[in-house]
Design an enzyme around this catalytic site. Structure first.
Site, PDB file in Angstrom:
ATOM      1  CE  LYS A  13      36.854 -13.714  51.968  1.00 45.00           C
ATOM      2  NZ  LYS A  13      37.477 -15.048  52.084  1.00 45.00           N
ATOM      3  NE  ARG A  88      31.234 -16.986  51.335  1.00 45.67           N
ATOM      4  CZ  ARG A  88      31.928 -16.494  52.363  1.00 45.67           C
ATOM      5  NH1 ARG A  88      31.713 -15.281  52.778  1.00 45.67           N
ATOM      6  NH2 ARG A  88      32.838 -17.227  52.959  1.00 45.67           N
ATOM      7  NE  ARG A 127      39.480 -18.415  60.043  1.00 44.59           N
ATOM      8  CZ  ARG A 127      38.764 -18.094  58.971  1.00 44.59           C
ATOM      9  NH1 ARG A 127      39.012 -16.969  58.318  1.00 44.59           N
ATOM     10  NH2 ARG A 127      37.807 -18.889  58.542  1.00 44.59           N
ATOM     11  NE  ARG A 160      34.967 -18.912  61.172  1.00 45.54           N
ATOM     12  CZ  ARG A 160      34.979 -18.305  59.988  1.00 45.54           C
ATOM     13  NH1 ARG A 160      35.587 -17.132  59.864  1.00 45.54           N
ATOM     14  NH2 ARG A 160      34.394 -18.835  58.949  1.00 45.54           N
ATOM     15  NE  ARG A 171      34.316 -22.255  55.585  1.00 43.33           N
ATOM     16  CZ  ARG A 171      35.327 -21.996  56.405  1.00 43.33           C
ATOM     17  NH1 ARG A 171      35.814 -22.932  57.193  1.00 43.33           N
ATOM     18  NH2 ARG A 171      35.860 -20.797  56.437  1.00 43.33           N
TER      19      ARG A 171
END
Ligand code: ADP
Ligand code: ADP
Ligand code: ZN
Length: 215
Positions: A13, A88, A127, A160, A171
């Site tokens: 996204k 969400r 990431r 992160r 998650r």
């Protein structure tokens, strides 16, 4: 163009939203980025949000709904926006609908990115994000030219806190339970476009642009 990018953590996204902002000159509104900025600044809201974020859960609806309502009033949203990571939950989607109606606006499209769970884990563990400008990279799929340094601004890249495997699995479960019902929600509303997110970044980008142009 008033757009939502919908999809699980790691679907792409943020990556695709950055491309769309350059294409359409409309802002990317990422609730995750806004929350992380509040955590960094140590605001009361940030302190409260951090506990939920570190645990891989969702920040309470009223907090994020308030953030987005305020953000949508800003001048740069006049010609449209790309919501990335919001809504969400169904209550968030209802609240968004209400905020837009108050402003006399309506959503144009919701693009749903579909990616396999194992690919998501691989994307999220690899990431990396720029500390200065927020640009995202991947150690294998989208590496920076100099290891650990942002191509755009030279800032340091970091991983992160919530991109650790255990938190990632949590998650993904939260997404399945609380966010995935939004696919049917927006399909029923007649605004859903579905896109296979398993292709390389540039191909997803091409498909997304042609879908938007065709619709
Ligand atoms: P990702 O890009 O991996 O999907 P985000 O940056 O969008 O993650 O979100 C990071 C975290 O911030 C989430 O796990 C959640 O705790 C919080 N968050 C972001 N957006 C929302 C939202 N719309 N509702 C509730 N919590 C949110
Ligand atoms: P989201 O915002 O949905 O959580 P991101 O855009 O941050 O997802 O992408 C998650 C990670 O996967 C990043 O490291 C990014 O570089 C990488 N990525 C994004 N799209 C793709 C893709 N189509 N193929 C491979 N890796 C991707
Ligand atoms: Zn940077």
């Amino acid at each position: 163009m008033k757009l939502i990018l919908l999809g699980p953590p790691g679907a792409g996204k943020g990556t695709q939203a950055k491309m769309l902002t350059e294409q359409f000159f409309i802002p990317q509104i990422s609730t995750g980025d806004i929350l992380r900025a509040a955590v960094k600044d140590g605001t009361a809201m940030g302190l409260k949000a951090k506990e939920f974020m570190d645990a891989g859960g969702l920040v309470p609806d009223e907090v994020v709904v308030g953030i987005v309502r305020d953000r949508l009033q800003e001048k740069d949203c006049i010609n449209g926006f790309i919501l990335d990571g919001f809504p969400r939950t169904v209550p968030q989607a209802d609240a968004l609908q209400a905020s837009l109606a108050e402003m006399g606006k309506e959503l144009d499209r919701v693009i749903s990115l579909d990616v396999d769970a194992e690919a998501l884990v691989e994307r999220l563990t690899g990431r990396r994000t720029c500390k200065e400008c927020g640009r995202g990279y991947h150690v294998t799929f989208d590496p920076s030219s100099v290891v650990g340094k942002c191509d755009a601004c030279g800032g340091a890249l970091f991983q992160r806190d919530d991109d650790q495997e255990e938190t990632i699995r949590k998650r993904l479960q939260v997404y399945a339970d609380q966010t995935s019902p939004l696919i049917n929600y927006y399909r029923d509303a007649g605004v859903l476009l579905e896109l296979d997110g398993m292709q390389p970044i540039s191909q997803v980008q091409e498909k997304m642009l042609s879908l938007l142009q065709a619709s």
